[in-house]
Design a protein around this motif. Structure first.
Motif, mmCIF file in Angstrom:
data_model
loop_
_atom_site.group_PDB
_atom_site.id
_atom_site.type_symbol
_atom_site.label_atom_id
_atom_site.label_comp_id
_atom_site.label_asym_id
_atom_site.label_seq_id
_atom_site.Cartn_x
_atom_site.Cartn_y
_atom_site.Cartn_z
ATOM 1 N N ASP A 49 27.706 56.991 40.968
ATOM 2 C CA ASP A 49 29.145 57.112 40.757
ATOM 3 C C ASP A 49 29.950 56.232 41.706
ATOM 4 O OD1 ASP A 49 28.128 59.332 42.616
ATOM 5 O OD2 ASP A 49 30.260 59.347 43.058
ATOM 6 N N VAL A 50 29.340 55.816 42.823
ATOM 7 C CA VAL A 50 30.037 54.971 43.789
ATOM 8 C C VAL A 50 30.394 53.619 43.177
ATOM 9 C CG1 VAL A 50 29.830 53.775 46.003
ATOM 10 C CG2 VAL A 50 28.911 56.084 45.754
ATOM 11 N N PHE A 51 29.569 53.142 42.250
ATOM 12 C CA PHE A 51 29.763 51.816 41.662
ATOM 13 C C PHE A 51 30.780 51.811 40.519
ATOM 14 C CE2 PHE A 51 25.496 52.006 43.433
ATOM 15 C CZ PHE A 51 25.483 50.883 44.244
ATOM 16 N N SER A 52 31.212 52.979 40.090
ATOM 17 C CA SER A 52 32.110 53.049 38.934
ATOM 18 C C SER A 52 33.582 52.896 39.294
ATOM 19 C CB SER A 52 31.910 54.385 38.203
ATOM 20 O OG SER A 52 32.232 55.484 39.052
ATOM 21 N N ASN A 53 33.898 52.956 40.567
ATOM 22 C CA ASN A 53 35.298 52.866 41.010
ATOM 23 C C ASN A 53 35.530 51.545 41.739
ATOM 24 O OD1 ASN A 53 37.855 53.161 42.091
ATOM 25 N ND2 ASN A 53 37.540 55.273 42.747
ATOM 26 N N ILE A 54 36.183 50.605 41.082
ATOM 27 C CA ILE A 54 36.393 49.274 41.657
ATOM 28 C C ILE A 54 37.316 49.307 42.873
ATOM 29 C CG2 ILE A 54 38.369 48.726 40.179
ATOM 30 C CD1 ILE A 54 37.322 45.839 40.109
ATOM 31 N N PHE A 55 38.199 50.318 42.940
ATOM 32 C CA PHE A 55 39.139 50.411 44.055
ATOM 33 C C PHE A 55 38.413 50.680 45.374
ATOM 34 C CE2 PHE A 55 41.777 51.487 40.337
ATOM 35 C CZ PHE A 55 42.743 50.497 40.480
ATOM 36 N N ILE A 56 37.269 51.344 45.303
ATOM 37 C CA ILE A 56 36.459 51.582 46.497
ATOM 38 C C ILE A 56 36.047 50.250 47.111
ATOM 39 C CG2 ILE A 56 34.228 52.436 47.335
ATOM 40 C CD1 ILE A 56 34.427 54.655 45.236
ATOM 41 N N TRP A 57 35.615 49.334 46.247
ATOM 42 C CA TRP A 57 35.099 48.051 46.728
ATOM 43 C C TRP A 57 36.209 47.080 47.112
ATOM 44 C CZ3 TRP A 57 30.428 48.728 48.147
ATOM 45 C CH2 TRP A 57 29.672 49.712 47.518
ATOM 46 N N ILE A 58 37.353 47.222 46.472
ATOM 47 C CA ILE A 58 38.516 46.420 46.872
ATOM 48 C C ILE A 58 38.953 46.829 48.282
ATOM 49 C CG2 ILE A 58 40.961 45.991 46.435
ATOM 50 C CD1 ILE A 58 40.351 46.193 43.452
ATOM 51 N N PHE A 59 38.980 48.140 48.524
ATOM 52 C CA PHE A 59 39.359 48.651 49.844
ATOM 53 C C PHE A 59 38.315 48.247 50.890
ATOM 54 C CE2 PHE A 59 40.159 52.535 52.685
ATOM 55 C CZ PHE A 59 41.209 51.908 53.336
ATOM 56 N N ALA A 60 37.034 48.311 50.517
ATOM 57 C CA ALA A 60 35.953 47.914 51.432
ATOM 58 C C ALA A 60 36.090 46.439 51.804
ATOM 59 C CB ALA A 60 34.599 48.171 50.788
ATOM 60 N N LEU A 61 36.439 45.599 50.816
ATOM 61 C CA LEU A 61 36.629 44.167 51.068
ATOM 62 C C LEU A 61 37.823 43.927 51.975
ATOM 63 C CD1 LEU A 61 35.665 41.293 50.406
ATOM 64 C CD2 LEU A 61 37.231 41.321 48.441
ATOM 65 N N PHE A 62 38.879 44.697 51.785
ATOM 66 C CA PHE A 62 40.073 44.613 52.631
ATOM 67 C C PHE A 62 39.720 44.922 54.084
ATOM 68 C CE2 PHE A 62 43.308 47.290 54.722
ATOM 69 C CZ PHE A 62 44.320 46.352 54.907
ATOM 70 N N TYR A 168 35.229 56.501 53.160
ATOM 71 C CA TYR A 168 34.220 57.543 52.948
ATOM 72 C C TYR A 168 34.759 58.635 52.022
ATOM 73 C CZ TYR A 168 31.111 61.479 54.142
ATOM 74 O OH TYR A 168 30.248 62.548 54.089
ATOM 75 N N ILE A 169 35.977 59.067 52.293
ATOM 76 C CA ILE A 169 36.589 60.102 51.456
ATOM 77 C C ILE A 169 36.917 59.557 50.074
ATOM 78 C CG2 ILE A 169 38.657 61.540 51.173
ATOM 79 C CD1 ILE A 169 38.622 61.976 54.203
ATOM 80 N N MET A 170 37.441 58.325 50.019
ATOM 81 C CA MET A 170 37.771 57.696 48.739
ATOM 82 C C MET A 170 36.532 57.566 47.851
ATOM 83 S SD MET A 170 39.369 53.888 48.000
ATOM 84 C CE MET A 170 40.819 54.196 48.995
ATOM 85 N N ALA A 171 35.380 57.344 48.490
ATOM 86 C CA ALA A 171 34.130 57.163 47.754
ATOM 87 C C ALA A 171 33.447 58.482 47.425
ATOM 88 C CB ALA A 171 33.186 56.275 48.554
ATOM 89 N N GLY A 172 34.189 59.566 47.493
ATOM 90 C CA GLY A 172 33.600 60.869 47.161
ATOM 91 C C GLY A 172 32.658 61.360 48.233
ATOM 92 N N ARG A 173 32.981 61.027 49.499
ATOM 93 C CA ARG A 173 32.192 61.406 50.666
ATOM 94 C C ARG A 173 30.794 60.787 50.608
ATOM 95 N NH1 ARG A 173 35.568 64.978 53.150
ATOM 96 N NH2 ARG A 173 34.104 65.349 54.832
ATOM 97 N N SER A 174 30.754 59.564 50.149
ATOM 98 C CA SER A 174 29.520 58.775 50.150
ATOM 99 C C SER A 174 29.635 57.707 51.233
ATOM 100 C CB SER A 174 29.306 58.094 48.796
ATOM 101 O OG SER A 174 28.349 57.054 48.895
ATOM 102 N N THR A 175 28.582 57.539 52.024
ATOM 103 C CA THR A 175 28.603 56.545 53.101
ATOM 104 C C THR A 175 28.211 55.154 52.632
ATOM 105 O OG1 THR A 175 26.346 57.229 53.644
ATOM 106 C CG2 THR A 175 28.111 58.158 54.982
ATOM 107 N N PHE A 176 27.838 54.991 51.376
ATOM 108 C CA PHE A 176 27.288 53.711 50.920
ATOM 109 C C PHE A 176 28.263 52.548 51.113
ATOM 110 C CE2 PHE A 176 25.808 50.653 47.631
ATOM 111 C CZ PHE A 176 24.537 50.441 48.153
ATOM 112 N N ALA A 177 29.495 52.696 50.648
ATOM 113 C CA ALA A 177 30.487 51.626 50.805
ATOM 114 C C ALA A 177 30.834 51.387 52.277
ATOM 115 C CB ALA A 177 31.742 51.938 49.984
ATOM 116 N N PRO A 178 31.071 52.446 53.074
ATOM 117 C CA PRO A 178 31.323 52.215 54.504
ATOM 118 C C PRO A 178 30.155 51.529 55.211
ATOM 119 C CG PRO A 178 32.065 54.407 53.898
ATOM 120 C CD PRO A 178 31.337 53.849 52.704
#
Length: 205
Positions: A49-62, A168-178
């Motif tokens: 589910d972490v990969f389905s939200n593009i805003f997570i990765w936009i924020f991570a890139l920021f 972390y919270i935006m990603a549904g409490r997943s550490t993968f993006a952080p």
């Protein structure tokens, strides 16, 4: 580079990074073999589910681009060697990977999940995670007792830690993006950040 740092300073930096990376690698191995599925899903936070939200990765890139840019401006020494390849850089890549994993598991997953269990709000979780992250990283700057750079380092890493906590919270409490953002940041700025702390040559170009 030879004119900026001595062989002794580079060797000391390498030993510090090797010792830290060895301990962090041992922690990852222990966590994995103690509970492989739990570590991958909860510790690493690898979920589809972490990969389905593009805003997570936009924020991570920021976060990634912003902190690297800030570090280059604040510490010219790091900017001057950003793309330098050497044996020290190889050690820095190792440190970047294991450091990014362990720090995010500790400061985001373990700490923030604990704070959640005692009723802390998302805002409190973010602030506490960020502040402790900043203090922990600011201690490295004090290797040379240079408060001129210590305070900005503590403030900047507190902000970084808070942003990673928000991610972390935006990603549904997943550490993968952080974890990915943290690893990539480290890969760019290390081992030069550690070398600048050891040598005290923050502004050297």
């Amino acid at each position: 580079m030879n004119g900026l740092t001595t062989s002794s300073e580079r060797n000391k930096t390498s030993w510090i990074l090797v010792c830290i990376s060895t301990m962090l690698t041992a922690s990852i191995i222990f966590w994995y073999f103690n509970n492989p599925e739990g570590f991958i899903e909860n510790g690493i936070g690898f979920r589809t589910d972490v990969f389905s939200n593009i805003f997570i990765w936009i924020f991570a890139l920021f976060i990634l681009m912003g902190y690297i840019a800030y570090t280059c401006i604040a510490i010219p020494f790091v900017k001057a060697h950003l793309f330098t390849i050497s044996w020290l850089k190889v050690i820095g890549v190792w440190a970047a990977i294991v450091g990014g994993i362990v720090e995010e598991v500790i400061f985001r997953h373990l700490l923030m999940e604990y704070l959640l269990t005692i009723g802390a709000s998302d805002v409190m979780q973010i602030l506490i995670s960020g502040i402790l992250f900043g203090i922990a990283h600011g201690l490295w700057v004090l290797l040379k007792g240079d408060w001129k750079f210590a305070l900005p380092a503590i403030i900047s890493t507190t902000i970084l830690g808070s942003l990673l906590a928000m991610l972390y919270i935006m990603a549904g409490r997943s550490t993968f993006a952080p974890i990915l953002a943290h690893i990539l940041i480290n890969m760019f700025i290390e081992p030069w950040l550690m070398l600048s702390a050891v040598s005290g040559k923050w502004a050297s170009k």
